[in-house]
Enzyme design. Structure first.
Site, PDB file in Angstrom:
ATOM      1  N   ASP A  85       0.816  -1.216   0.000  1.00 11.07           N
ATOM      2  CA  ASP A  85       0.000   0.000   0.000  1.00 11.07           C
ATOM      3  C   ASP A  85       0.850   1.267   0.000  1.00 11.07           C
ATOM      4  OD1 ASP A  85       0.929  -0.475   2.579  1.00 11.07           O
ATOM      5  OD2 ASP A  85      -1.032  -0.738   3.473  1.00 11.07           O
ATOM      6  N   ASN A 102      -7.390  -2.961  14.384  1.00 11.95           N
ATOM      7  CA  ASN A 102      -8.796  -3.243  14.060  1.00 11.95           C
ATOM      8  C   ASN A 102      -8.918  -4.415  13.091  1.00 11.95           C
ATOM      9  OD1 ASN A 102      -7.909  -2.156  11.692  1.00 11.95           O
ATOM     10  ND2 ASN A 102      -9.425  -0.517  11.560  1.00 11.95           N
ATOM     11  N   GLU A 151      -9.660  -1.980   5.333  1.00 11.97           N
ATOM     12  CA  GLU A 151     -10.299  -1.717   6.616  1.00 11.97           C
ATOM     13  C   GLU A 151     -11.510  -2.643   6.792  1.00 11.97           C
ATOM     14  OE1 GLU A 151      -8.862   0.062   8.730  1.00 11.97           O
ATOM     15  OE2 GLU A 151      -8.188   2.019   8.001  1.00 11.97           O
TER      16      GLU A 151
HETATM   17  C1  GLP Z   1      -0.644   0.169   8.748  1.00  8.72           C
HETATM   18  C2  GLP Z   1      -0.315  -0.476   7.375  1.00  8.72           C
HETATM   19  C3  GLP Z   1      -0.447  -1.979   7.435  1.00  8.72           C
HETATM   20  C4  GLP Z   1       0.234  -2.455   8.705  1.00  8.72           C
HETATM   21  C5  GLP Z   1      -0.589  -2.035   9.887  1.00  8.72           C
HETATM   22  C6  GLP Z   1       0.060  -2.307  11.220  1.00  8.72           C
HETATM   23  O1  GLP Z   1      -1.659   1.102   8.708  1.00  8.72           O
HETATM   24  N1  GLP Z   1      -1.050   0.018   6.276  1.00  8.72           N
HETATM   25  O2  GLP Z   1       0.102  -2.574   6.275  1.00  8.72           O
HETATM   26  O3  GLP Z   1       0.341  -3.851   8.707  1.00  8.72           O
HETATM   27  O4  GLP Z   1      -1.045  -0.703   9.762  1.00  8.72           O
HETATM   28  O5  GLP Z   1       1.116  -1.448  11.437  1.00  8.72           O
HETATM   29  P1  GLP Z   1       2.172  -1.602  12.599  1.00  8.72           P
HETATM   30  O6  GLP Z   1       3.058  -2.732  12.227  1.00  8.72           O
HETATM   31  O7  GLP Z   1       2.900  -0.290  12.628  1.00  8.72           O
HETATM   32  O8  GLP Z   1       1.413  -1.857  13.849  1.00  8.72           O
END
Ligand code: GLP
Length: 247
Positions: A68, A137, A144
């Site tokens: 993403d 979440n 989402e």
């Molecule tokens: C972000 C990314 C995800 C990621 C998730 C968890 O928003 N878009 O690809 O896996 O949230 O992030 P983190 O590893 O910082 O907790």
């Protein structure tokens, strides 16, 4: 059937995940590798860079696709996912920059960028192994809650809780600075990868991981839609596993 490996802490998760990925690359130097951003895979990228420096893995023939990107951020913006990948992995290994793919957050036509991204994945022969994180979440990439199981790369709106989670000072320090939209690979895009490796660390992920693995698949928890994948490995620490059903 998912294989769940529970390790003591985030450092052990990073080591195990890097070893897992390096072993796949060594078995197939032309691996098509899906990648993720966020705090969770940062340690894994550090370990992969270390394995590269010590001569234990080469990315020379590897192709990568990231999950993403924030809409509106160019690759030189320090909070863009392209920048994150360059800093955390690509600049530290021998990968050919032309073989690294992150959706462009500044494409003139974002919908066309998403369609081209799907085409590029197909043209590469599909993703062999996709490294994933999980949101508090239950989101995967920026899919989402409510994302369709057959969703593909597209532009999405971020939820308020994801904006809050990403503006806690680790990346953005103010919620106002977090873009409201992103380009993300869809659930179907991710599910088509031949193997999935999902990482989760810390207590904040415990409820999401429980929901994703122990309860029937539901659109409310996008990660649960990956349950039925035929080659899904989860590597997590004890804190993230603390609500998992005993297995
Ligand atoms: C972000 C990314 C995800 C990621 C998730 C968890 O928003 N878009 O690809 O896996 O949230 O992030 P983190 O590893 O910082 O907790």
């Amino acid at each position: 059937m998912a294989i769940v490996q529970v390790l003591k802490n985030a450092q052990e998760v990073a080591r195990a995940a890097a070893a897992f990925i390096a072993q796949r690359i060594n078995a197939n130097p032309k691996l098509v590798l899906g990648l993720a951003t966020g705090s969770t895979p940062q340690g894994t990228y550090g370990e992969l860079a270390r394995l590269h420096r010590s001569g234990n893995v080469s990315f020379a023939a590897v192709t990568t696709f990231n999950l993403d990107e924030y809409l509106g951020l160019g690759g030189d913006h320090p909070q863009s996912y392209r920048f994150f990948m360059n800093e955390n992995l690509f600049n530290k290994v021998d990968i050919d920059p032309a073989k690294t793919h992150v959706p462009s957050g500044v494409a003139r036509d974002p919908a066309a960028e998403c369609a081209n991204y799907e085409q590029a994945i197909s043209a590469a022969g599909g993703v062999d192994l996709w490294l994933l994180g999980i949101g508090q979440n239950g989101h995967v990439a920026f899919n989402e809650p409510g994302s369709a199981a057959d969703s593909r790369t597209r532009v999405v709106d971020l939820t308020e809780d994801t904006i809050a989670a990403n503006s806690d000072g680790r990346f953005f320090s103010r919620a106002e600075d977090v873009p409201r939209k992103a380009l993300t690979a869809g659930i179907a895009t991710i599910r088509e990868a031949r193997s999935l490796l999902l990482l989760a660390t810390g207590e904040k992920k415990a409820a999401a991981l429980h929901h994703a693995l122990d309860q029937p698949p539901t659109l409310d928890c996008p990660a649960s839609l990956l349950q039925a994948h035929r080659d899904l490995t989860i590597i997590c620490d004890e804190a993230a596993a603390s609500q998992l059903r005993a297995r």
